[in-house]
Design a protein around this motif. Structure first.
Motif, PDB file in Angstrom:
ATOM      1  N   ASP A   1    -156.279  79.164  66.601  1.00 18.65           N
ATOM      2  CA  ASP A   1    -157.211  78.791  67.669  1.00 18.65           C
ATOM      3  C   ASP A   1    -157.463  77.290  67.692  1.00 18.65           C
ATOM      4  OD1 ASP A   1    -157.383  81.377  68.554  1.00 18.65           O
ATOM      5  OD2 ASP A   1    -159.338  81.791  67.648  1.00 18.65           O
TER       6      ASP A   1
ATOM      7  N   PHE B   1    -154.393  75.809  69.277  1.00 17.44           N
ATOM      8  CA  PHE B   1    -154.361  76.078  70.714  1.00 17.44           C
ATOM      9  C   PHE B   1    -155.322  75.149  71.464  1.00 17.44           C
ATOM     10  CE2 PHE B   1    -155.736  78.377  74.531  1.00 17.44           C
ATOM     11  CZ  PHE B   1    -154.515  78.729  75.094  1.00 17.44           C
TER      12      PHE B   1
ATOM     13  N   LYS C   1    -150.718  77.017  79.061  1.00 20.31           N
ATOM     14  CA  LYS C   1    -150.756  77.690  77.771  1.00 20.31           C
ATOM     15  C   LYS C   1    -151.608  78.946  77.920  1.00 20.31           C
ATOM     16  CE  LYS C   1    -154.641  74.826  76.157  1.00 20.31           C
ATOM     17  NZ  LYS C   1    -155.166  73.968  75.074  1.00 20.31           N
TER      18      LYS C   1
ATOM     19  N   ARG D   1    -153.459  82.220  75.506  1.00 24.35           N
ATOM     20  CA  ARG D   1    -153.811  82.761  74.200  1.00 24.35           C
ATOM     21  C   ARG D   1    -154.212  84.211  74.418  1.00 24.35           C
ATOM     22  NH1 ARG D   1    -157.544  85.765  71.050  1.00 24.35           N
ATOM     23  NH2 ARG D   1    -157.949  84.765  69.052  1.00 24.35           N
TER      24      ARG D   1
ATOM     25  N   CYS E   1    -149.747  82.023  72.618  1.00 23.60           N
ATOM     26  CA  CYS E   1    -150.204  82.394  71.280  1.00 23.60           C
ATOM     27  C   CYS E   1    -150.636  83.860  71.292  1.00 23.60           C
ATOM     28  CB  CYS E   1    -151.390  81.529  70.850  1.00 23.60           C
ATOM     29  SG  CYS E   1    -150.984  79.783  70.614  1.00 23.60           S
TER      30      CYS E   1
END
Length: 315
Positions: A50, A53, A61, A63, A98
Motif C-alpha cells: 500500500d 502504491f 494504477k 489496487r 496491485c
C-alpha cells in the motif's frame, strides 16, 4: 516511499525491490518486471504494497483486494457476457495493478486467474501481488494442482518472487492501526442478538439487529451458516460500517464451510477497514485450535489479533 516503522531485514529488502519497480512504472521502454511478495500472515506485506502504491505517480494504477476483484469480475461477466471483455474492462488502461491476498483454492477461480494474468502480461501491465503462499503453494489440492502448474510457471517467469518471511507476526505484537482495530474480541457466555430485521441478500435473508446509523449485529450462525459468498459480504459493507458478530464458537465445532465463510467475512471487513467486534466462547488462542483443513484460517486469527481482547459482558 513514505517512511515506515522500523522494518526487519526481509521487509527492508522487499521495500527496496518495490522502490525499484515504482521508479519505472509506466516507462515507455523496458517496463519493470512485477513482484510476487509472499510470506506468512502478519509480515507487513499489505503495508509495504500500500505504501508503494500510494507513492507511484499517476492515475493509471489499480489496487484490488482479491475478493473485491472477483466480485467485480463476476459482475462484469454478467454485463459483458464475455470473460475476456470483462477482464479487459477490469484492467482498463492501467499500467500498474496491485493484488492483495492473492490465493487460489478453487479450480474455477484458477482458470479465470490464468486468463487474467495472460491478459495483463500481454498488455505489459506491471503486477504486484501479495500472498501467504509461494507460487507453488497455489491451488494446493493435489487433484487440481497439476492443471494450474502452467500458470505457476508463468508467474515464476514473468514476476520476481520475493519472500517476506521471518519469525514475527506483527499483528500479534499488538500493533493496532485503522478502524478495524477499534473493535473488540469479547470472551463470554452466549448472548441473544435480537433478530429485529431481515436483510435481503443473494436471494436469501439474514436476521440481524440494525443499529443507528449503520451498525449490524448478527449471530455467527446467521452470517456464516447461511450460504453467502465474499461478494455478498462486500455488498453488506456498503450499507453497514460497524459490525458485531455474536456467539462465535470454537471453529472445530462447526462445519468446514461455516469456518470458510468466517475467513471470508473477516477478510472483507479487514480490507474495508471497518470496526469489528467479535463475541466468542473461547479466547482467540483457542478459536482455531484443532482445525487444519480451512484455507487461510491463520490469516484470520492474525487479523483478529489486532482487536483488543477482553473478558466479560462488555456492551
Amino acid at each position: 516511499m513514505n517512511e515506515s516503522p522500523i522494518l526487519d531485514a526481509d521487509q527492508m529488502a522487499a521495500r527496496a525491490r518495490l522502490r525499484a519497480v515504482g521508479e519505472r512504472v509506466g516507462a515507455r521502454w523496458h517496463r519493470p518486471r512485477g513482484l510476487y511478495l509472499y510470506g506468512r500472515p502478519g509480515r507487513g506485506k499489505t503495508m509495504l504494497m500500500d505504501a508503494f502504491f500510494a507513492d507511484v505517480a499517476g492515475h493509471r494504477k489499480r489496487r484490488y483486494h482479491f475478493h473485491g476483484f472477483f466480485a467485480g469480475l463476476h459482475s462484469a461477466v454478467g454485463e459483458y457476457r464475455s470473460i475476456d471483455d470483462a477482464i479487459a474492462a477490469m484492467l482498463g488502461d492501467a499500467e500498474l495493478i496491485c493484488f492483495d491476498e492473492f490465493h487460489v483454492h478453487d479450480i474455477g477461480d484458477a482458470m479465470l486467474i490464468g486468463r487474467l494474468l495472460e491478459a495483463a502480461f500481454a498488455r505489459s501491465i506491471t503486477l504486484v501481488l501479495t500472498s501467504n503462499y509461494p507460487p507453488e503453494g497455489l491451488l494446493p489440492n493435489p487433484l487440481m494442482h497439476k492443471r494450474f502448474e502452467p500458470v505457476i510457471e508463468k508467474i515464476r517467469r514473468r514476476l520476481d518472487v520475493v519472500a517476506v518471511d521471518g519469525p514475527r507476526d506483527y499483528r500479534a505484537l499488538g500493533a493496532r492501526t485503522g478502524r478495524f482495530a477499534q473493535g473488540q474480541y469479547i470472551i463470554g457466555p452466549a448472548i441473544e442478538i435480537p433478530a429485529a430485521s431481515r436483510i435481503p441478500i443473494a436471494h436469501r435473508s439474514v436476521a440481524a439487529d440494525i443499529g443507528e446509523p449503520d451498525c449490524l449485529a448478527a449471530d455467527f450462525a446467521e452470517l456464516c451458516g447461511t450460504p453467502l459468498s465474499a461478494a455478498d459480504y462486500l455488498e453488506l459493507t456498503g450499507a453497514y460500517r460497524r459490525w458485531t458478530v455474536g456467539n462465535v464458537p470454537e471453529l472445530h465445532r462447526v462445519p468446514m464451510d461455516w469456518a470458510t465463510r468466517f475467513v471470508n467475512l473477516v477478510d472483507v471487513l479487514y480490507d474495508a477497514d471497518l470496526p469489528l467486534t467479535i463475541r466468542a466462547a473461547a479466547p482467540l488462542s483457542a478459536l482455531a485450535r484443532g482445525v487444519s483443513d480451512v484455507p487461510d484460517l491463520a490469516r484470520t486469527t492474525s487479523r483478529l489479533a489486532e482487536l483488543r481482547e477482553v473478558t466479560g459482558s462488555v456492551c
